[in-house]
Design a protein around this motif. Structure first.
Motif, PDB file in Angstrom:
ATOM      1  N   GLU A 115       0.836  -1.173   0.055  1.00  0.00           N
ATOM      2  CA  GLU A 115       0.129  -0.071   0.034  1.00  0.00           C
ATOM      3  C   GLU A 115       0.850   1.445   0.165  1.00  0.00           C
ATOM      4  O   GLU A 115       0.446   2.325  -0.620  1.00  0.00           O
ATOM      5  N   LYS A 116       1.842   1.165   0.952  1.00  0.00           N
ATOM      6  CA  LYS A 116       2.990   2.420   0.789  1.00  0.00           C
ATOM      7  C   LYS A 116       3.445   2.635  -0.690  1.00  0.00           C
ATOM      8  O   LYS A 116       3.710   3.790  -0.921  1.00  0.00           O
ATOM      9  N   LEU A 117       4.064   1.535  -1.337  1.00  0.00           N
ATOM     10  CA  LEU A 117       4.360   1.679  -2.662  1.00  0.00           C
ATOM     11  C   LEU A 117       3.447   1.995  -3.662  1.00  0.00           C
ATOM     12  O   LEU A 117       3.697   3.004  -4.498  1.00  0.00           O
ATOM     13  N   ALA A 118       2.208   1.451  -3.642  1.00  0.00           N
ATOM     14  CA  ALA A 118       1.004   2.189  -4.401  1.00  0.00           C
ATOM     15  C   ALA A 118       0.766   3.641  -4.259  1.00  0.00           C
ATOM     16  O   ALA A 118       0.932   4.276  -5.140  1.00  0.00           O
ATOM     17  N   GLU A 119       0.782   4.173  -2.915  1.00  0.00           N
ATOM     18  CA  GLU A 119       0.609   5.389  -2.627  1.00  0.00           C
ATOM     19  C   GLU A 119       1.930   6.335  -3.221  1.00  0.00           C
ATOM     20  O   GLU A 119       1.692   7.207  -3.809  1.00  0.00           O
TER      21      GLU A 119
ATOM     22  N   SER B 222      -5.813   0.630 -16.422  1.00  0.00           N
ATOM     23  CA  SER B 222      -6.106  -0.645 -15.504  1.00  0.00           C
ATOM     24  C   SER B 222      -4.889  -0.745 -14.375  1.00  0.00           C
ATOM     25  O   SER B 222      -5.408  -1.044 -13.020  1.00  0.00           O
ATOM     26  N   TRP B 223      -3.748  -0.571 -14.638  1.00  0.00           N
ATOM     27  CA  TRP B 223      -2.753  -0.617 -13.510  1.00  0.00           C
ATOM     28  C   TRP B 223      -3.079   0.457 -12.770  1.00  0.00           C
ATOM     29  O   TRP B 223      -3.055   0.229 -11.342  1.00  0.00           O
ATOM     30  N   PHE B 224      -3.448   1.756 -12.743  1.00  0.00           N
ATOM     31  CA  PHE B 224      -3.701   2.871 -11.942  1.00  0.00           C
ATOM     32  C   PHE B 224      -4.880   2.335 -11.057  1.00  0.00           C
ATOM     33  O   PHE B 224      -4.949   2.357  -9.756  1.00  0.00           O
ATOM     34  N   SER B 225      -6.013   1.553 -11.614  1.00  0.00           N
ATOM     35  CA  SER B 225      -7.179   1.293 -10.789  1.00  0.00           C
ATOM     36  C   SER B 225      -6.835   0.113  -9.777  1.00  0.00           C
ATOM     37  O   SER B 225      -7.587  -0.096  -9.080  1.00  0.00           O
ATOM     38  N   ILE B 226      -5.938  -0.519 -10.346  1.00  0.00           N
ATOM     39  CA  ILE B 226      -5.350  -1.656  -9.242  1.00  0.00           C
ATOM     40  C   ILE B 226      -4.683  -1.355  -7.974  1.00  0.00           C
ATOM     41  O   ILE B 226      -4.702  -1.555  -7.116  1.00  0.00           O
TER      42      ILE B 226
ATOM     43  N   THR C 211      -5.240   1.753  -6.689  1.00  0.00           N
ATOM     44  CA  THR C 211      -6.170   2.885  -5.861  1.00  0.00           C
ATOM     45  C   THR C 211      -7.580   2.713  -6.428  1.00  0.00           C
ATOM     46  O   THR C 211      -7.849   2.054  -7.561  1.00  0.00           O
ATOM     47  N   ASN C 212      -8.684   3.111  -5.437  1.00  0.00           N
ATOM     48  CA  ASN C 212      -9.866   3.411  -5.824  1.00  0.00           C
ATOM     49  C   ASN C 212     -10.220   4.594  -6.454  1.00  0.00           C
ATOM     50  O   ASN C 212     -11.458   4.821  -6.745  1.00  0.00           O
TER      51      ASN C 212
END
Length: 68
Positions: free
Chosen positions: A5-9, A41-45, A47-48
């Protein structure tokens, strides 16, 4: 918040910073590249968030700063 989650953020925050810069300096190619990411689709994976909403808000934010 776990490591993923930290990496995605961090990925999204960097894209936001890069997009703001591209908008301010009229870097059209870079801007299009980041918009593709926000709509992907990568962005939607990661985050919401709505990529389209994020694009609109960032454009309005930068436009407001430029006008002032």
């Amino acid at each position: 918040m776990n490591g993923y989650e930290k990496l995605a953020e961090a990925i999204i925050l960097q894209a936001v910073k890069d997009y703001r810069k591209a908008l301010k300096h009229d870097e059209r190619g870079r801007k299009r590249e980041i918009e593709r990411f926000f709509r992907s689709s990568w962005f939607s994976i990661l985050t919401n968030l709505s990529g389209e909403m994020l694009i609109r808000k960032l454009r309005a934010e930068v436009k407001e700063v430029v006008i002032k």
